[in-house]
Structures are given as structure tokens and as C-alpha cells.
Design a protein around this motif. Structure first.
Motif, short mmCIF file in Angstrom:
data_model
loop_
_atom_site.label_atom_id
_atom_site.label_comp_id
_atom_site.label_asym_id
_atom_site.label_seq_id
_atom_site.Cartn_x
_atom_site.Cartn_y
_atom_site.Cartn_z
N CYS A 1 88.02 36.36 4.26
CA CYS A 1 87.79 34.93 4.40
C CYS A 1 87.70 34.66 5.91
N HIS A 2 86.49 34.67 6.43
CA HIS A 2 86.28 34.56 7.87
C HIS A 2 85.95 33.11 8.27
N ARG A 3 86.18 32.82 9.53
CA ARG A 3 85.81 31.50 10.05
C ARG A 3 84.29 31.31 9.99
N LEU A 4 83.87 30.09 9.88
CA LEU A 4 82.44 29.77 9.79
C LEU A 4 81.94 29.28 11.14
N PRO A 5 80.69 29.60 11.48
CA PRO A 5 80.17 29.23 12.79
C PRO A 5 80.14 27.72 13.06
N ASN A 6 80.14 26.91 12.00
CA ASN A 6 80.12 25.45 12.20
C ASN A 6 81.49 24.87 12.48
N SER A 7 82.49 25.72 12.64
CA SER A 7 83.85 25.24 12.88
C SER A 7 83.93 24.45 14.19
N ARG A 8 84.58 23.30 14.15
CA ARG A 8 84.79 22.49 15.35
C ARG A 8 85.67 23.19 16.36
N ASP A 9 86.37 24.23 15.91
CA ASP A 9 87.30 24.94 16.77
C ASP A 9 86.63 26.07 17.54
N ALA A 10 85.39 26.40 17.19
CA ALA A 10 84.73 27.56 17.78
C ALA A 10 84.23 27.27 19.19
N VAL A 11 84.49 28.21 20.09
CA VAL A 11 83.94 28.12 21.45
C VAL A 11 82.53 28.71 21.48
N THR A 12 82.40 29.93 20.95
CA THR A 12 81.10 30.59 20.83
C THR A 12 80.89 30.88 19.35
N PRO A 13 80.16 30.02 18.65
CA PRO A 13 80.10 30.06 17.17
C PRO A 13 79.64 31.38 16.58
N GLN A 14 78.60 32.00 17.15
CA GLN A 14 78.01 33.16 16.50
C GLN A 14 78.91 34.39 16.50
N ILE A 15 79.96 34.38 17.31
CA ILE A 15 80.80 35.57 17.42
C ILE A 15 81.94 35.59 16.39
N ILE A 16 82.35 34.42 15.91
CA ILE A 16 83.60 34.38 15.15
C ILE A 16 83.58 35.16 13.83
N PRO A 17 82.47 35.22 13.07
CA PRO A 17 82.54 36.07 11.86
C PRO A 17 82.78 37.54 12.20
N LEU A 18 82.15 38.02 13.27
CA LEU A 18 82.34 39.41 13.68
C LEU A 18 83.75 39.64 14.18
N GLN A 19 84.30 38.70 14.94
CA GLN A 19 85.68 38.85 15.41
C GLN A 19 86.65 38.99 14.24
N ASP A 20 86.47 38.16 13.24
CA ASP A 20 87.36 38.21 12.08
C ASP A 20 87.16 39.50 11.29
N ALA A 21 85.91 39.96 11.19
CA ALA A 21 85.64 41.21 10.46
C ALA A 21 86.24 42.41 11.19
N GLN A 22 86.10 42.44 12.51
CA GLN A 22 86.70 43.55 13.28
C GLN A 22 88.22 43.56 13.12
N ARG A 23 88.83 42.39 13.20
CA ARG A 23 90.28 42.30 13.05
C ARG A 23 90.72 42.75 11.65
N ALA A 24 89.96 42.35 10.64
CA ALA A 24 90.28 42.75 9.26
C ALA A 24 90.25 44.26 9.12
N MET A 25 89.24 44.91 9.70
CA MET A 25 89.16 46.37 9.63
C MET A 25 90.35 47.00 10.32
N ARG A 26 90.76 46.45 11.44
CA ARG A 26 91.91 47.00 12.16
C ARG A 26 93.19 46.89 11.33
N ILE A 27 93.33 45.80 10.61
CA ILE A 27 94.51 45.66 9.74
C ILE A 27 94.50 46.72 8.64
N ILE A 28 93.32 46.98 8.08
CA ILE A 28 93.22 48.01 7.03
C ILE A 28 93.57 49.38 7.60
#
Length: 307
Positions: free
Chosen positions: A107-134
């Protein structure tokens, strides 16, 4: 009576195995990267998650009896504007779990989030972090770290191929997990958005991820067929020829790029299935895709028969 109680106990144990873990948050409080620090909450409307306040994974661990040791990060689609409203029943994750492959629904953040600084990066950031947790919990969860892949549908397929082709680390936050890798061992994009080229792009996903007027450089950067190298993981692509939402040429281009880079890959384009290929009911030969997927994983030595 004793036999009946034993049967009930066994059934209860099986039911418990089939349930996902409680959500596992990706980021420690105050450490989420690419954030303005807004305290957003999950927002659900029209039976879809329209805003993600807590990026997370939900674990569907394989039972000890049928655990193959493989695992897969499952990325649902939604055009980069929505996600499933409930992660307690993700069919693709449950399918892999039933076959002895531990699954983790992202369940990753969406690029339209008001909290995003650089929108296009956040799905990849969350995916990379998820893989690290696994990877960090592989031993505890009975997972072979050499056999952890990613599977995504539609825009989730774009997250999938971005994870496998963008090698720069955008998820480091200076904690213990930074030492773990995020690269998947294999990729399974289904009905995937892959290219941002206007000739074949899903316009909604492009706009949601890159904005209204992205630069040519940004378009190329997120056209993942241009990012393929010899280091790109082996890939199984599933698509339908009559997919009117996301052209099957996305998968064709990715296959050609993989072929040219010398990466082992397999492409299956079925005549029917539209943009609704799933793990339950599909028309005609498209119903074969799940068996093809399992056989490919066996052929590529990512899963082995349970002894």
C-alpha cells in the motif's frame, strides 16, 4: 467428540494461516522521506483508497507445510490515483500464498498526495523500503533472500518495472534497513503500464505520476523500457491483446528491451482478457496464465517442490 474437536482445531489453524499479518508500516514516525510532514490519514471513497496516510505492507505468509521459500511483493493497480480499499483480501496475494509463496501486498503513497515533495518518486521509495523489510525478515519468515520477486498489475506493473530498472537508492533514511538490498530477483508485470511514450501510454497513469506537462527527460526516465540493462531481473509479462486501457505494446516494448539486453524473459499476450486479468476467472486461454506463472517460476528455479 475428540475427533470433532481436533477437526475444529485444525480448521481454525488453517484459517489463521490464511489471514494476513497486521499491517507493517514502512517508515518510522517522522522518518518518511519525500514528505512535507503533513499528518495525513487514509481516505476511502467510491470503495477505493484515494489517499494513503500510512504506507505499509500486509503479509500473507505461506504456511510451514507448503512454504517454497520464495516470496513476492504484490503491487495492486489503480492508475496512480487509487488503491484497494481493503488489504485484508488481495486475491493475487492469496493466490501466491496458497501456492507456498509468501506474498506482501504493498500500500504505497500516491503521487497526488498533498504531502509529497517530489510526487513521481514516492511509489518507488515505498516499494524499495518494502523490499528491504522483506529481506531484513527473510530468515524469520522462512524466505530465501535469493528468491524474492515483485508482481504488479496495471499501474502496479509500472511500480514493478520501476523497482527492477531504477537502480539508484531513493529510500535510505539512515537506519538499520539501509544495509539491505531492494532489487527483486524476478518481475511479473501484468497488464502493465511500462512506457510513458504518448504512442502507447496509459494517459491517466502518466498524468497522475508525472503531471500535466512533464519534461522529455522525465518522460524518458519513467519509460522503463529505456532503463533495461543486463542487470534487470528475469521477467514474465502477461497481457491481453484486447486490453483497451493499457496497450499490450507496453509489454512488447519491454520484452524487446529485455531481449536486446540479454535478460531471460517470457511474454504471453492472450487474445482476450481486456484489462481485467486476475487470478480467478478469465476468458478462454487467458485462464492459463496462473499455471504459466507457476511453471515459469519453477523453470527459472525460483520455486521448488515442497519436500
Amino acid at each position: 467428540m475428540k475427533r470433532l474437536l481436533l477437526l475444529v482445531a485444525c480448521c481454525s489453524a488453517l484459517i489463521a494461516v490464511a489471514q494476513p499479518f497486521e499491517k507493517i508500516l514502512l517508515w518510522p514516525e517522522g522518518k518518511m522521506p519525500n514528505s512535507k510532514g503533513l499528518n495525513l490519514k487514509d481516505s476511502i471513497s467510491e470503495q477505493r483508497l484515494q489517499q494513503v496516510g500510512e504506507p505499509r505492507i500486509h503479509a500473507y505468509l505461506a504456511s510451514k507445510e507448503n512454504n517454497t521459500g520464495a516470496a513476492v511483493l504484490v503491487v495492486p493497480g489503480g492508475g496512480y490515483v487509487r488503491l484497494p480499499d481493503s488489504y485484508n483480501s488481495i486475491p493475487t496475494a492469496k493466490f501466491f500464498q496458497s501456492k507456498g509463496i509468501s506474498a506482501f501486498a504493498l500500500c504505497h503513497r500516491l503521487p497526488n498526495s498533498r504531502d509529497a515533495v517530489t510526487p513521481q518518486i514516492i511509489p518507488l521509495q515505498d516499494a524499495q523500503r518494502a523490499m528491504r523489510i522483506i529481506y531484513a525478515n527473510a530468515e524469520k519468515w522462512g524466505i530465501d533472500p535469493n528468491r524474492v520477486g515483485v508482481c504488479g498489475t496495471s499501474a502496479g506493473g509500472h511500480v514493478t518495472t520501476t523497482l527492477g530498472t531504477h537502480l539508484e537508492d531513493v529510500a535510505s533514511i539512515g537506519d538499520e534497513l539501509d544495509k539491505y538490498p531492494f532489487r527483486p530477483a524476478f518481475m511479473i508485470p501484468i497488464s502493465a503500464v511500462i512506457s510513458m511514450d504518448d504512442a502507447i501510454v496509459h494517459k491517466g497513469s502518466k498524468k497522475s505520476l508525472l503531471g500535466d506537462n512533464p519534461s522529455p527527460e522525465l518522460v524518458k526516465e519513467y519509460s522503463n523500457e529505456t532503463r533495461v540493462t543486463a542487470a534487470t531481473p528475469p521477467t514474465l509479462m502477461i497481457h491481453a491483446d484486447n486490453d483497451k486501457a493499457v496497450s499490450s505494446l507496453n509489454s512488447v516494448r519491454f520484452y524487446l528491451a529485455l531481449k536486446q539486453a540479454g535478460v531471460s524473459s517470457s511474454l504471453h499476450i492472450f487474445p482476450y482478457g481486456g484489462h481485467g486479468i486476475n487470478v480467478n476467472t478469465n476468458p478462454g486461454s487467458t485462464q492459463m496464465w496462473t499455471n504459466i506463472c507457476l511453471e515459469w517460476l519453477k523453470e527459472m528455479k525460483f520455486i521448488y517442490p515442497v519436500e
